[in-house]
Write an enzyme that holds these catalytic residues in place. Structure first.
Site, PDB file in Angstrom:
ATOM      1  N   CYS A 130      20.352 -12.875  17.422  1.00  0.00           N
ATOM      2  CA  CYS A 130      18.940 -12.799  17.035  1.00  0.00           C
ATOM      3  C   CYS A 130      18.301 -14.157  16.809  1.00  0.00           C
ATOM      4  CB  CYS A 130      18.805 -11.947  15.762  1.00  0.00           C
ATOM      5  SG  CYS A 130      19.435 -10.266  15.957  1.00  0.00           S
ATOM      6  N   LYS A 195      17.671  -5.104   6.021  1.00  0.00           N
ATOM      7  CA  LYS A 195      18.314  -4.679   7.266  1.00  0.00           C
ATOM      8  C   LYS A 195      19.802  -4.962   7.171  1.00  0.00           C
ATOM      9  CE  LYS A 195      18.219  -5.271  12.285  1.00  0.00           C
ATOM     10  NZ  LYS A 195      17.603  -5.994  13.428  1.00  0.00           N
ATOM     11  N   ARG A 205      21.649  -0.538  20.858  1.00  0.00           N
ATOM     12  CA  ARG A 205      22.096  -1.710  21.610  1.00  0.00           C
ATOM     13  C   ARG A 205      22.311  -1.366  23.072  1.00  0.00           C
ATOM     14  NH1 ARG A 205      25.721  -4.249  16.645  1.00  0.00           N
ATOM     15  NH2 ARG A 205      23.892  -4.916  15.451  1.00  0.00           N
ATOM     16  N   ARG A 217      26.879  -9.712  13.669  1.00  0.00           N
ATOM     17  CA  ARG A 217      25.668 -10.172  12.995  1.00  0.00           C
ATOM     18  C   ARG A 217      25.809 -10.169  11.477  1.00  0.00           C
ATOM     19  NH1 ARG A 217      22.035  -6.706  17.261  1.00  0.00           N
ATOM     20  NH2 ARG A 217      22.171  -8.231  18.945  1.00  0.00           N
ATOM     21  N   GLU A 233      15.982  -9.976  -1.092  1.00  0.00           N
ATOM     22  CA  GLU A 233      15.404 -10.175   0.240  1.00  0.00           C
ATOM     23  C   GLU A 233      13.952  -9.712   0.270  1.00  0.00           C
ATOM     24  OE1 GLU A 233      16.421 -11.374   3.146  1.00  0.00           O
ATOM     25  OE2 GLU A 233      18.603 -11.541   3.062  1.00  0.00           O
ATOM     26  N   LYS A 248      16.334  -0.509   6.857  1.00  0.00           N
ATOM     27  CA  LYS A 248      16.997  -0.112   8.095  1.00  0.00           C
ATOM     28  C   LYS A 248      18.491  -0.333   7.941  1.00  0.00           C
ATOM     29  CE  LYS A 248      17.072  -1.123  13.054  1.00  0.00           C
ATOM     30  NZ  LYS A 248      16.599  -2.005  14.141  1.00  0.00           N
ATOM     31  N   TYR A 313      12.939   8.241  16.441  1.00  0.00           N
ATOM     32  CA  TYR A 313      12.968   8.718  17.823  1.00  0.00           C
ATOM     33  C   TYR A 313      12.675  10.214  17.898  1.00  0.00           C
ATOM     34  CZ  TYR A 313      15.204   4.194  18.225  1.00  0.00           C
ATOM     35  OH  TYR A 313      15.461   2.839  18.144  1.00  0.00           O
TER      36      TYR A 313
END
Length: 324
Positions: A130, A195, A205, A217, A233, A248, A313
């Protein structure tokens, strides 16, 4: 001797009574639908690990956008999947790249839709991370420069909201400063504030062609075991100018939705991510669950936890169910 106890069932006695006292509701306006755009022509290809979700080339994109608008869904989240990838993810901030062209096309066809641009480098880099990779590590500050360029390019294309998902330190501050300097003071930032480095992203992915070529990550996304860190955060992002805060994944981290709701007054967004979607679809295809009831319970759960908006979705299906 008469027993004395509470009669909670009085408020559950009929469908009308239950509706009358229902505390949380899912509305079509709460839904954000993710869309994957790819280069090429005449492409509408189902993503194998995400039944019912497709890659669209730009010449087939309108049919999807028209359906979304007709269902009353008011917002889409755009992910671009370029053919060309390089070490610095240059297609992310190319004003004529597939993502920027998709944003322009959506806004021209349906200007009433709120178009959210995912702002990251992972699907644009040849290594799949990222940010900028140096000696196996993602370097923070160099990555901020490219992410800020990407956000400005997306805003120039017409994005209504910038949604940075990269989890670099200082990403909200860098993007806010770049947007303001470029004259986009009116464009809000929907921060992927909390996240996690989660296994629930696997099908995504596949969809975004963004799996890291090496490593993982975990050095920049959060440890799933941590909650207080998520509040830190989020507090940093608020101080840097975020307009929305996102959690997330969603299902395994509803406690974080509640913690953010209790701690901050910004709109809270939850991302019902790809594996959460695909597990439901797989179980429904096998006849193991009632898909509609499971999905709607999940949506209500997000709302009950404190989410204002839900990226899912399932959005088109939910919109159809709500319209009945």
């Amino acid at each position: 001797m008469a027993l004395t106890f509470d009669r909670h069932r009085r408020l559950r006695s009929s469908a009308a009574m239950r509706s009358l006292v229902r505390e949380n509701h899912v509305r079509v306006e709460d839904l954000i639908y993710p869309i994957f755009v790819v280069e090429g022509s005449n492409i509408k290809e189902e993503i194998p690990s995400m039944p019912g979700v497709y890659h669209f080339s730009l010449d087939r994109l309108n049919e999807e956008i028209d359906e979304v608008a007709a269902l009353g869904i008011q917002s889409v989240l755009v992910f671009g999947v370029p053919e060309h990838k390089d070490a610095c993810g240059s297609e992310a901030y190319n004003d004529d790249a597939v993502t920027q062209r998709a944003i322009r096309q959506i806004k021209e066809r349906h200007p009433e839709l709120v178009v959210i641009a995912d702002t990251c480098l992972c699907q644009y880099t040849d290594h799949g991370h990222c940010g900028v990779l140096r000696d196996g590590d993602v370097v923070n500050d160099e990555s901020l420069t490219l992410l800020a360029k990407t956000a400005v390019s997306q805003a120039k294309a017409g994005a209504d909201i910038i949604a940075p998902s990269n989890m670099m330190d200082g990403f909200v501050a860098a993007i806010r400063a770049a947007l303001d300097e470029a004259g986009f003071t009116h464009v809000p930032i929907m921060s992927y504030a909390v996240k996690y480095a989660s296994s629930f992203y696997g099908p995504f992915r596949d969809a975004a062609h963004s799996a890291p070529k090496s490593g993982d990550r975990k050095a920049y996304q959060m440890d799933p075991a941590n909650a207080r860190e998520g509040l830190r955060e989020a507090a940093s992002d608020v101080a840097e100018g975020a307009d929305f805060l996102m959690v997330k994944p969603g299902l395994a981290f509803m406690d974080m939705v509640l913690r953010l709701r209790e701690s901050f007054h910004l709109p809270i967004v939850v991302y019902n991510v790809s594996a959460e979607y695909s597990m439901v679809k797989a179980a429904a295809a096998n006849g193991w669950i009632d898909e509609e009831r499971i999905v709607m319970e999940t949506m209500v759960g997000f709302k009950r936890a404190g989410a204002d908006l839900i990226i899912t979705y399932h959005a088109k299906d939910v919109a159809k169910w709500l319209a009945r």
